[in-house]
Design a protein around this motif. Structure first.
Motif, mmCIF file in Angstrom:
data_model
loop_
_atom_site.group_PDB
_atom_site.id
_atom_site.type_symbol
_atom_site.label_atom_id
_atom_site.label_comp_id
_atom_site.label_asym_id
_atom_site.label_seq_id
_atom_site.Cartn_x
_atom_site.Cartn_y
_atom_site.Cartn_z
ATOM 1 N N ILE A 144 0.839 -1.208 0.000
ATOM 2 C CA ILE A 144 0.000 0.000 0.000
ATOM 3 C C ILE A 144 0.866 1.248 0.000
ATOM 4 C CG2 ILE A 144 -1.575 1.367 1.431
ATOM 5 C CD1 ILE A 144 -2.907 -1.293 2.241
ATOM 6 N N GLU A 147 2.665 1.482 -3.457
ATOM 7 C CA GLU A 147 1.743 1.791 -4.556
ATOM 8 C C GLU A 147 1.276 3.236 -4.484
ATOM 9 O OE1 GLU A 147 0.823 0.242 -7.190
ATOM 10 O OE2 GLU A 147 1.691 -1.736 -6.853
ATOM 11 N N PHE A 148 0.955 3.708 -3.284
ATOM 12 C CA PHE A 148 0.514 5.100 -3.159
ATOM 13 C C PHE A 148 1.642 6.068 -3.499
ATOM 14 C CE2 PHE A 148 -3.124 3.790 -0.278
ATOM 15 C CZ PHE A 148 -4.096 4.219 -1.152
ATOM 16 N N ARG A 150 4.093 5.442 -5.615
ATOM 17 C CA ARG A 150 4.317 5.378 -7.056
ATOM 18 C C ARG A 150 3.243 6.137 -7.817
ATOM 19 N NH1 ARG A 150 5.076 -0.323 -10.150
ATOM 20 N NH2 ARG A 150 2.861 -0.520 -9.637
ATOM 21 N N GLU A 151 2.000 6.027 -7.347
ATOM 22 C CA GLU A 151 0.909 6.738 -8.035
ATOM 23 C C GLU A 151 0.967 8.234 -7.767
ATOM 24 O OE1 GLU A 151 -1.173 5.545 -10.153
ATOM 25 O OE2 GLU A 151 -0.537 3.462 -9.994
ATOM 26 N N GLY A 155 -3.459 7.900 -9.574
ATOM 27 C CA GLY A 155 -4.385 6.780 -9.689
ATOM 28 C C GLY A 155 -5.464 6.816 -8.629
ATOM 29 N N ARG A 159 -8.487 1.646 -6.849
ATOM 30 C CA ARG A 159 -7.759 0.811 -7.793
ATOM 31 C C ARG A 159 -6.446 0.330 -7.185
ATOM 32 N NH1 ARG A 159 -6.648 3.510 -13.438
ATOM 33 N NH2 ARG A 159 -5.141 4.653 -12.160
ATOM 34 N N THR A 160 -5.780 1.214 -6.453
ATOM 35 C CA THR A 160 -4.538 0.843 -5.784
ATOM 36 C C THR A 160 -4.785 -0.239 -4.748
ATOM 37 O OG1 THR A 160 -3.618 3.062 -6.108
ATOM 38 C CG2 THR A 160 -2.618 1.692 -4.396
ATOM 39 N N ARG A 163 -5.399 -3.614 -6.374
ATOM 40 C CA ARG A 163 -4.186 -4.320 -6.794
ATOM 41 C C ARG A 163 -3.543 -5.035 -5.611
ATOM 42 N NH1 ARG A 163 -3.018 0.226 -10.153
ATOM 43 N NH2 ARG A 163 -1.629 1.057 -8.556
ATOM 44 N N TYR A 281 9.763 -2.385 -7.857
ATOM 45 C CA TYR A 281 9.771 -0.936 -7.665
ATOM 46 C C TYR A 281 11.182 -0.366 -7.792
ATOM 47 C CZ TYR A 281 5.208 -2.140 -5.764
ATOM 48 O OH TYR A 281 3.940 -2.637 -5.600
#
Length: 315
Positions: A144, A147-148, A150-151, A155, A159-160, A163, A281
């Motif tokens: 989490i 992903e947050f 990276r977005e 995004g 959706r994150t 995934r 990543y």
């Protein structure tokens, strides 16, 4: 100490054998990868299902153990993130993997055979609860955060999260645990031919998994960034078990055998897939180096910790 080494040495010797086999080209690295996938997809899920499905549900989930182990893992994770952000001043992406390296033990591959031999069958529920902690809390938390980052607003939050849930929800070990819990709750039993097949798969888990760890280490290259990697190794092998010990002092009602299992599990090297997840990543170099260093040092720190806390010592 010799009694402890009699239990721990074969585990690390199997890891060393896998390392040498791949490094000396007695086995191709692809063979070790295949063994690792076999352990992940078949042997370890079978082992966990077989362990859980034959027990009663109320003997599997122990709130006191979960309080100790989940708290220790989250506190250690927080320490890792805090140290990385203050001392190294790195990005949230780096910090998340720093925390993961400190707090996510290799409970499946190393913890299961070690706890089984040192503490016996009753303590194996601790391994299952540790795996649940790692798969349902530490791994999703890391994913989490990464992903947050990276977005960074590009995004959808849903959706994150979707995934992350797909990644966690399709984990074969988690699926096996879920099936085992269902069988335990409902009192179901598999037909004899299928049950014996599961038992045969389960019996191969420890040896294959440990050999595969060594093979995977042989493919890891120890490069630069030894400072951060050593810091992660120190945090995993020293800070995590010390925090677990502190939590045990706060929860004196926990069964002593499960308390010992918590210390063993917290003192293990990090999970083998640590650098693989980080590579997604572009963070694989430090985790790969940390994994090698931690696994090498664990033979010393783990045996010392077992001796210090009197775990596995006769009498």
């Amino acid at each position: 100490m010799f009694a402890i080494l009699a239990v721990t040495a074969p585990i690390f010797l199997l890891i060393a054998l896998g390392f040498v086999a791949v490094r000396r080209a007695w086995m191709p690295r692809e063979g070790a990868v295949a063994m690792s996938r076999y352990a992940l997809l078949f042997a370890l899920p079978a082992l966990l299902f077989d362990t859980l499905s034959k027990r009663s549900l109320d003997s599997i989930l122990v709130p006191d153990f979960l309080l100790v182990y989940v708290s220790a893992s989250l506190i250690t994770y927080g320490i890792g993130v805090l140290v990385a952000s203050i001392a190294r001043r790195t990005s949230p992406l780096d910090n998340a993997f720093f925390g993961m390296g400190l707090s996510m033990s290799n409970s499946s591959y190393i913890g299961y055979p070690l706890v089984a031999q040192l503490l016996g069958d009753p303590a194996l529920i601790a391994v299952v609860m540790a795996i649940l902690t790692e798969v349902l809390i530490i791994l999703p938390l890391t994913l989490i955060l990464t992903e947050f980052h990276r977005e960074r607003g590009r995004g959808s939050v849903l959706r994150t999260l979707g995934r992350v849930l797909r990644t966690v929800g399709t984990n074969p070990i988690l699926l096996a645990i879920g099936a085992g819990l269902a069988f335990a709750a409902l009192g179901w039993r598999l037909p004899v031919p299928i049950g014996r097949t599961i038992e045969l798969l389960a019996g191969s888990a420890a040896v294959v998994a440990l050999f595969a760890i060594g093979g995977s280490l042989a493919g890891q290259r120890v490069r630069g960034a030894l400072g951060p990697a050593t810091a992660i190794a120190t945090g995993k092998l020293v800070v995590h078990p010390l925090v677990a010990f502190g939590m045990l002092m706060l929860v004196p009602t926990l069964d002593p055998t499960l308390g010992q299992a918590a210390l063993i599990l917290a003192g293990l090297p990090m999970v083998t897939i640590y650098p693989l997840i980080a590579q997604r990543y572009d963070q694989g170099e430090i985790p790969a180096t940390a994994l090698v260093i931690t696994t090498l040092l664990a033979f010393v720190t783990l045996n010392f910790g077992l001796w210090l806390w009197g775990i596995g010592v006769p009498g």
